[in-house]
Design a protein around this motif. Structure first.
Motif, short mmCIF file in Angstrom:
data_model
loop_
_atom_site.label_atom_id
_atom_site.label_comp_id
_atom_site.label_asym_id
_atom_site.label_seq_id
_atom_site.Cartn_x
_atom_site.Cartn_y
_atom_site.Cartn_z
N ILE A 6 109.78 -44.38 54.98
CA ILE A 6 109.56 -42.98 55.37
C ILE A 6 109.43 -42.92 56.89
CG2 ILE A 6 108.14 -40.93 55.12
CD1 ILE A 6 107.22 -41.95 52.44
N SER A 7 110.26 -42.08 57.51
CA SER A 7 110.28 -41.98 58.97
C SER A 7 109.10 -41.17 59.48
CB SER A 7 111.58 -41.31 59.43
OG SER A 7 111.49 -39.90 59.27
N GLY A 8 108.98 -41.12 60.81
CA GLY A 8 108.01 -40.23 61.44
C GLY A 8 108.52 -38.81 61.42
N GLY A 9 107.59 -37.86 61.66
CA GLY A 9 108.02 -36.47 61.67
C GLY A 9 106.88 -35.47 61.62
N GLY A 10 105.66 -35.90 61.88
CA GLY A 10 104.53 -34.97 61.94
C GLY A 10 104.35 -34.18 60.66
N SER A 11 104.21 -32.87 60.79
CA SER A 11 103.95 -32.01 59.63
C SER A 11 105.10 -32.03 58.62
CB SER A 11 103.70 -30.57 60.10
OG SER A 11 104.81 -30.07 60.82
N LYS A 12 106.29 -32.44 59.07
CA LYS A 12 107.44 -32.51 58.17
C LYS A 12 107.26 -33.59 57.11
CE LYS A 12 110.30 -32.96 61.66
NZ LYS A 12 111.54 -33.14 62.44
N GLY A 13 106.21 -34.42 57.26
CA GLY A 13 105.91 -35.43 56.25
C GLY A 13 105.70 -34.82 54.88
N ALA A 14 105.34 -33.53 54.82
CA ALA A 14 105.18 -32.86 53.53
C ALA A 14 106.51 -32.87 52.75
CB ALA A 14 104.71 -31.43 53.74
N PHE A 15 107.61 -32.71 53.44
CA PHE A 15 108.93 -32.77 52.80
C PHE A 15 109.17 -34.17 52.23
CE2 PHE A 15 113.49 -33.53 52.73
CZ PHE A 15 114.01 -32.36 52.20
#
Length: 304
Positions: A6-15
């Motif tokens: 799983i990559s980084g991405g801040g709040s997009k981690g919810a996706f």
């Protein structure tokens, strides 16, 4: 060996959480290895435990106060769009304390400890699944990967925290004589590391669109310029990580399945909004479901 990256991405981690939920609960994928960067590091411990509903509840309720004890931004809505600008008082206060960053994320450190219990840590460490988080060692100019098998509980929680510290907006941590920051500064999509650790089948969740649809508006203040510059740099790192990952996979005869975000979720992943993140989790789940059905269509004989 099968791995989930799983990559980084801040709040997009919810996706990413929604995609992972489908892959684990519905597709029935059994992973031997979990590798995460930044927001990915926050997800993988509970995913490895199979506690999807717990991490969904935790992740969907994260907000600025959950993460920052000193928030460097002011967020305003203008024409329905979130705009960020510098919180001059908080930034000056941080510098007066001798800090090197605009904001501080000690609240996130405590939140990780509250979310991952000692019992859960021991269950993972004593089990067959390896959980690995990515950190950037700025002092030695190198990326490091921290396995749960090599850590104590306190160390592992802190490595997760360091992996997610998006400097210069979040804490810069000194450990073992070195300064550590967000793992995404060096390896935002650690496919290569998963294959190096023996993975032959890698499912990769990339919190970015496969094709760049974005034409950014002109920066309105120094903070927006800084976030735009960092986004540009991280996009380049991400593309390089994926290219190298594909090359290593070809050399090792490994299979890679890439799950990109189909649309742009946000232009500022440091803004955490419960309503949006709950929606992104659901979208991630449905996206993975649709992609899986397209890749593995059900034939009439399979219904018999």
């Amino acid at each position: 060996m099968r791995a989930l990256v799983i990559s980084g991405g801040g709040s997009k981690g919810a996706f990413a959480g929604g995609v992972a939920q489908f892959l684990i609960q519905e597709a029935g994928n059994k992973y031997d290895l979990f590798v995460g960067t930044s927001t990915g590091s926050l997800l993988i411990s509970h995913l490895a435990l199979g506690k999807v509903e717990k991490i969904k509840e935790i992740y969907s309720n994260v907000n600025q106060k959950t993460i920052f004890n000193n928030f460097p931004f002011v967020i305003k809505k203008k024409y329905g769009i979130d705009e960020i600008s510098i919180n001059h008082w908080n930034v000056v206060k941080n510098f007066l304390k001798g800090k090197k960053t605009f904001g501080e994320s000690e609240n996130l450190r405590q939140h990780i400890r509250n979310s991952v219990t000692i019992e859960e840590f021991q269950e993972l460490k004593n089990g067959p699944i390896d959980v690995v988080v990515t950190v950037s060692n700025l002092s030695l100019n190198q990326v490091e990967y921290k396995s749960i098998n090599d850590c104590t509980y306190d160390e592992f929680c802190d490595w997760i925290w360091m992996s997610a510290n998006y400097t210069p907006f979040m804490s810069l941590v000194r450990r073992n004589g070195c300064e550590y920051a967000d793992g995404g500064l060096g390896s935002i999509v650690p496919i290569e590391e998963a294959i190096k650790r023996g993975a032959t089948h890698v499912d990769v969740i990339v919190l970015h669109t496969e094709i760049n649809y974005m034409n950014r508006m002109p920066s309105r203040n120094p903070f927006e310029l800084l976030t735009t510059m960092l986004s540009f740099i991280l996009d380049r790192i991400e593309n390089q990580n994926i290219r190298i990952g594909k090359l290593v996979a070809n050399q090792k005869d490994a299979i890679i399945n890439l799950y990109y975000t189909p649309t742009i979720l946000t232009t500022n992943s440091l803004i955490f909004d419960k309503e949006k993140m709950t929606r992104w989790w659901k979208r991630g789940y449905l996206y993975a479901k649709n992609k899986n059905e397209e890749t593995n269509p059900i034939t009439p004989n399979e219904h018999e």
